[in-house]
Motif scaffolding. Sequence first.
Motif, PDB file in Angstrom:
ATOM      1  N   ASP A 118       0.807  -1.071   0.047  1.00  0.00           N
ATOM      2  CA  ASP A 118       0.125   0.093  -0.032  1.00  0.00           C
ATOM      3  C   ASP A 118       0.780   1.213   0.039  1.00  0.00           C
ATOM      4  N   THR A 119       1.312   1.737  -1.198  1.00  0.00           N
ATOM      5  CA  THR A 119       2.125   2.762  -1.316  1.00  0.00           C
ATOM      6  C   THR A 119       1.804   3.608  -2.607  1.00  0.00           C
ATOM      7  N   ALA A 120       2.566   4.672  -2.812  1.00  0.00           N
ATOM      8  CA  ALA A 120       2.131   5.394  -4.107  1.00  0.00           C
ATOM      9  C   ALA A 120       3.457   6.168  -4.553  1.00  0.00           C
ATOM     10  N   GLU A 138       4.125   9.003  -5.931  1.00  0.00           N
ATOM     11  CA  GLU A 138       4.173  10.260  -5.502  1.00  0.00           C
ATOM     12  C   GLU A 138       4.681  10.361  -3.928  1.00  0.00           C
ATOM     13  N   TRP A 139       4.447   9.549  -3.138  1.00  0.00           N
ATOM     14  CA  TRP A 139       4.740   9.292  -1.784  1.00  0.00           C
ATOM     15  C   TRP A 139       6.082   8.944  -1.513  1.00  0.00           C
ATOM     16  N   ILE A 140       6.479   8.187  -2.315  1.00  0.00           N
ATOM     17  CA  ILE A 140       8.001   7.578  -2.373  1.00  0.00           C
ATOM     18  C   ILE A 140       8.909   8.837  -2.764  1.00  0.00           C
ATOM     19  N   GLN A 199       8.379  11.933  -2.910  1.00  0.00           N
ATOM     20  CA  GLN A 199       8.530  12.923  -1.951  1.00  0.00           C
ATOM     21  C   GLN A 199       9.075  12.758  -0.835  1.00  0.00           C
ATOM     22  N   ARG A 200       9.246  11.749   0.021  1.00  0.00           N
ATOM     23  CA  ARG A 200       9.555  11.123   1.131  1.00  0.00           C
ATOM     24  C   ARG A 200      11.043  10.636   0.887  1.00  0.00           C
ATOM     25  N   THR A 201      11.440   9.981  -0.162  1.00  0.00           N
ATOM     26  CA  THR A 201      12.707   9.705  -0.167  1.00  0.00           C
ATOM     27  C   THR A 201      13.561  10.091  -1.331  1.00  0.00           C
ATOM     28  N   ALA A 216      28.320  -1.979   7.453  1.00  0.00           N
ATOM     29  CA  ALA A 216      26.719  -1.396   6.580  1.00  0.00           C
ATOM     30  C   ALA A 216      27.352  -0.338   5.505  1.00  0.00           C
ATOM     31  N   CYS A 217      26.434   0.646   5.552  1.00  0.00           N
ATOM     32  CA  CYS A 217      26.448   1.717   4.636  1.00  0.00           C
ATOM     33  C   CYS A 217      27.973   2.544   4.695  1.00  0.00           C
ATOM     34  N   SER A 218      28.609   2.419   5.895  1.00  0.00           N
ATOM     35  CA  SER A 218      29.785   3.054   6.087  1.00  0.00           C
ATOM     36  C   SER A 218      30.928   2.319   5.349  1.00  0.00           C
ATOM     37  N   ASP A 229       6.688  -5.063   3.276  1.00  0.00           N
ATOM     38  CA  ASP A 229       6.831  -4.028   4.445  1.00  0.00           C
ATOM     39  C   ASP A 229       6.894  -2.783   3.719  1.00  0.00           C
ATOM     40  N   ARG A 230       6.136  -1.822   3.571  1.00  0.00           N
ATOM     41  CA  ARG A 230       6.236  -0.737   2.812  1.00  0.00           C
ATOM     42  C   ARG A 230       7.000   0.197   3.278  1.00  0.00           C
ATOM     43  N   GLY A 231       7.649   0.111   4.697  1.00  0.00           N
ATOM     44  CA  GLY A 231       8.383   1.106   5.107  1.00  0.00           C
ATOM     45  C   GLY A 231       9.873   0.726   4.693  1.00  0.00           C
ATOM     46  N   LEU A 244      18.262  -0.436  15.431  1.00  0.00           N
ATOM     47  CA  LEU A 244      17.829   0.438  14.375  1.00  0.00           C
ATOM     48  C   LEU A 244      17.637   0.086  13.172  1.00  0.00           C
ATOM     49  N   MET A 245      18.800  -0.606  12.518  1.00  0.00           N
ATOM     50  CA  MET A 245      19.075  -1.086  11.358  1.00  0.00           C
ATOM     51  C   MET A 245      19.452  -2.635  11.597  1.00  0.00           C
ATOM     52  N   ILE A 246      18.918  -3.451  11.310  1.00  0.00           N
ATOM     53  CA  ILE A 246      19.166  -4.994  11.503  1.00  0.00           C
ATOM     54  C   ILE A 246      18.556  -5.962  10.802  1.00  0.00           C
ATOM     55  N   GLU A 297      14.245   1.133  11.922  1.00  0.00           N
ATOM     56  CA  GLU A 297      13.438   2.437  12.752  1.00  0.00           C
ATOM     57  C   GLU A 297      13.891   3.715  11.739  1.00  0.00           C
ATOM     58  N   GLY A 298      13.078   3.534  10.775  1.00  0.00           N
ATOM     59  CA  GLY A 298      13.376   4.779   9.866  1.00  0.00           C
ATOM     60  C   GLY A 298      13.483   6.064  10.379  1.00  0.00           C
ATOM     61  N   ARG A 299      12.198   6.349  11.114  1.00  0.00           N
ATOM     62  CA  ARG A 299      12.573   7.815  11.786  1.00  0.00           C
ATOM     63  C   ARG A 299      13.801   8.135  12.576  1.00  0.00           C
ATOM     64  N   ALA A 300      14.201   7.140  13.417  1.00  0.00           N
ATOM     65  CA  ALA A 300      15.283   7.468  14.219  1.00  0.00           C
ATOM     66  C   ALA A 300      16.408   7.461  13.280  1.00  0.00           C
ATOM     67  N   GLN A 360      23.984   7.226  -0.249  1.00  0.00           N
ATOM     68  CA  GLN A 360      22.608   7.738  -1.163  1.00  0.00           C
ATOM     69  C   GLN A 360      21.501   6.896  -0.271  1.00  0.00           C
ATOM     70  N   MET A 361      21.047   7.624   0.788  1.00  0.00           N
ATOM     71  CA  MET A 361      19.889   6.788   1.606  1.00  0.00           C
ATOM     72  C   MET A 361      18.481   7.693   1.582  1.00  0.00           C
ATOM     73  N   ASN A 362      18.298   8.750   1.551  1.00  0.00           N
ATOM     74  CA  ASN A 362      17.067   9.714   1.167  1.00  0.00           C
ATOM     75  C   ASN A 362      17.551  10.909   0.871  1.00  0.00           C
ATOM     76  N   ALA A 363      17.023  11.532  -0.278  1.00  0.00           N
ATOM     77  CA  ALA A 363      17.045  12.681  -0.661  1.00  0.00           C
ATOM     78  C   ALA A 363      16.825  13.950   0.220  1.00  0.00           C
ATOM     79  N   ARG A 364      15.693  13.453   1.063  1.00  0.00           N
ATOM     80  CA  ARG A 364      15.513  14.670   2.154  1.00  0.00           C
ATOM     81  C   ARG A 364      16.801  14.662   3.161  1.00  0.00           C
ATOM     82  N   ILE A 365      17.190  13.800   3.492  1.00  0.00           N
ATOM     83  CA  ILE A 365      18.442  13.623   4.708  1.00  0.00           C
ATOM     84  C   ILE A 365      19.510  14.312   4.091  1.00  0.00           C
TER      85      ILE A 365
HETATM   86  C1  LIG Z   1      11.536   5.109   5.810  1.00  0.00           C
HETATM   87  C2  LIG Z   1      11.550   6.685   5.520  1.00  0.00           C
HETATM   88  C3  LIG Z   1      11.336   6.963   3.900  1.00  0.00           C
HETATM   89  C4  LIG Z   1       9.909   7.026   6.117  1.00  0.00           C
HETATM   90  O1  LIG Z   1       9.821   8.057   6.024  1.00  0.00           O
HETATM   91  P1  LIG Z   1       9.333   9.206   7.263  1.00  0.00           P
HETATM   92  O2  LIG Z   1       8.976  10.660   6.397  1.00  0.00           O
HETATM   93  O3  LIG Z   1      10.241   9.007   8.165  1.00  0.00           O
HETATM   94  O4  LIG Z   1       7.972   8.467   7.443  1.00  0.00           O
HETATM   95  P2  LIG Z   1       7.466   7.874   8.832  1.00  0.00           P
HETATM   96  O5  LIG Z   1       8.072   6.794   9.000  1.00  0.00           O
HETATM   97  O6  LIG Z   1       7.085   8.837   9.838  1.00  0.00           O
HETATM   98  O7  LIG Z   1       5.947   7.366   8.357  1.00  0.00           O
HETATM   99  C5  LIG Z   1       4.747   8.488   8.101  1.00  0.00           C
HETATM  100  C6  LIG Z   1       3.560   7.912   7.677  1.00  0.00           C
HETATM  101  O8  LIG Z   1       3.791   7.171   6.246  1.00  0.00           O
HETATM  102  C7  LIG Z   1       3.497   5.752   6.219  1.00  0.00           C
HETATM  103  N1  LIG Z   1       4.284   5.069   5.411  1.00  0.00           N
HETATM  104  C8  LIG Z   1       5.564   4.285   5.658  1.00  0.00           C
HETATM  105  N2  LIG Z   1       6.026   3.811   4.414  1.00  0.00           N
HETATM  106  C9  LIG Z   1       5.182   4.150   3.326  1.00  0.00           C
HETATM  107  C10 LIG Z   1       5.220   3.847   1.992  1.00  0.00           C
HETATM  108  N3  LIG Z   1       5.938   3.162   1.294  1.00  0.00           N
HETATM  109  N4  LIG Z   1       4.023   4.419   1.477  1.00  0.00           N
HETATM  110  C11 LIG Z   1       2.947   5.188   1.896  1.00  0.00           C
HETATM  111  N5  LIG Z   1       3.186   5.357   3.410  1.00  0.00           N
HETATM  112  C12 LIG Z   1       4.168   5.081   4.083  1.00  0.00           C
HETATM  113  C13 LIG Z   1       3.661   5.196   7.737  1.00  0.00           C
HETATM  114  O9  LIG Z   1       3.117   4.246   7.973  1.00  0.00           O
HETATM  115  C14 LIG Z   1       3.313   6.576   8.568  1.00  0.00           C
HETATM  116  O10 LIG Z   1       1.699   6.398   8.440  1.00  0.00           O
HETATM  117  P3  LIG Z   1       0.765   7.059  10.027  1.00  0.00           P
HETATM  118  O11 LIG Z   1       1.404   8.383   9.933  1.00  0.00           O
HETATM  119  O12 LIG Z   1      -0.500   6.508   9.387  1.00  0.00           O
HETATM  120  O13 LIG Z   1       1.462   5.926  10.979  1.00  0.00           O
HETATM  121  C15 LIG Z   1      12.437   7.598   6.010  1.00  0.00           C
HETATM  122  O14 LIG Z   1      12.205   7.633   7.526  1.00  0.00           O
HETATM  123  C16 LIG Z   1      14.065   7.122   5.920  1.00  0.00           C
HETATM  124  O15 LIG Z   1      14.291   7.101   4.932  1.00  0.00           O
HETATM  125  N6  LIG Z   1      14.824   7.014   6.874  1.00  0.00           N
HETATM  126  C17 LIG Z   1      16.133   6.509   6.440  1.00  0.00           C
HETATM  127  C18 LIG Z   1      16.140   4.949   6.448  1.00  0.00           C
HETATM  128  C19 LIG Z   1      17.179   4.475   5.780  1.00  0.00           C
HETATM  129  O16 LIG Z   1      17.677   4.769   4.448  1.00  0.00           O
HETATM  130  N7  LIG Z   1      18.010   3.508   6.451  1.00  0.00           N
HETATM  131  C20 LIG Z   1      18.780   2.595   5.761  1.00  0.00           C
HETATM  132  C21 LIG Z   1      20.090   2.713   6.362  1.00  0.00           C
HETATM  133  S1  LIG Z   1      21.319   3.795   5.775  1.00  0.00           S
END
Ligand SMILES: CC(C)(COP(=O)(O)OP(=O)(O)OC[C@H]1O[C@@H](n2cnc3c(N)ncnc32)[C@H](O)[C@@H]1OP(=O)(O)O)[C@@H](O)C(=O)NCCC(=O)NCCS
Length: 334
Positions: free
Chosen positions: A33-35, A37-39, A41-43, A117-119, A156-158, A198-200, A225-228, A262-267
Amino acid sequence: MILNRLRRVVISGTGSHLPEKRITNRDLEGMVDTADEWIRQRTGIIERRLAAPEQATSDLALEAARRAVADADLAPADIDQLIVATVTPDHAFPSTACLVQHRLGCRQVPAFDLSAACSGFIYGLAVARTAIAAGTARHILVIGAETLTRFTDYGDRGTCILFGDGAGAAVLSRAEEADDDSGIIDTHLAADGSGAELMILPGGGSRLPPSPEMLAKRQNYIKLEGRAVYKNAISKIVMLVNESLERCRLNREDINLIIPHQMNARIIESAAKHLDIPLEKIFINLDRYGNTSAATIPIALDEARRENRLHKGDLVVLVAFGGGMTWASALLRW
Ligand SMILES: CC(C)(COP(=O)(O)OP(=O)(O)OC[C@H]1O[C@@H](n2cnc3c(N)ncnc32)[C@H](O)[C@@H]1OP(=O)(O)O)[C@@H](O)C(=O)NCCC(=O)NCCS
């Protein structure tokens, strides 16, 4: 003084290899369950590469290695040591580095895997630099290679939106020209195991060997643990760049290019903003490959070269944060 006798170490060749098959955001829409646009914008990720069923990490590593050795104008027999940075080796043992050493046609030189890992690639760079500077090797092949999709839970969409497969490599060599100041100027490595959870990848090792229960709990897949991680990554990247500049008595205006993990463009964008460094000076290719862990930096380095983003005399920063937790930086004069 002993420091004056240490050799300067340069990157003499780079190479990369990405499998052909792509997983787009649209493909993922059909799995979880993802989109799209969400991916985006968030990554910032649009697509990632997927190794073919018959390909393992050593296959990607080997191709990247061949290209890096050829780029350095060397033959495999010239390589004095091989390091493969990976968290997705072909096997627990033998090491992926041993498989590459044999198939590449190297001499019976030291070959080992490095798990940070990434380092991992920057860790490898620092280890190789020390060996060359101390005079125990002349050319060392450092490879970052991963098949993370084998350990990604496509339920796992996260996490499934983040990871891809690929390999990058660099040859480090003892510098020859005496009047040149190119080479690795500074490296910094660090780790904090208190953040191990946090990443395992919980299952498959000696803590949780393969079993029906382990598989039923999907513990054979990466947990995150994406947020942390997100918050930690930004502050560590900013700290690493600032401290490296300080150690070398340089200013942020002196930097020509930053190649971050290269983990997340917003980071990356948030770290650049905190550092007050314009985005034009940051290399980003995660839109096409996602996060390939230890492989992101050598792939990006190779692309930056081929896209003419690196010029002689440029000051280049490599910086990474990842599982462990680990973090690392390297400052180079190109
Ligand atoms: C994983 C990551 C993209 C999530 O983005 P975020 O902005 O932190 O989003 P959150 O985890 O706070 O989740 C926000 C909401 O989006 C939802 N969500 C998570 N993944 C989703 C996806 N693929 N599609 C749609 N919604 C999603 C969550 O369930 C949450 O919903 P809720 O508010 O109803 O609970 C981001 O935390 C990240 O990139 N972290 C770094 C991780 C990484 O790269 N680690 C690898 C090691 S280097």
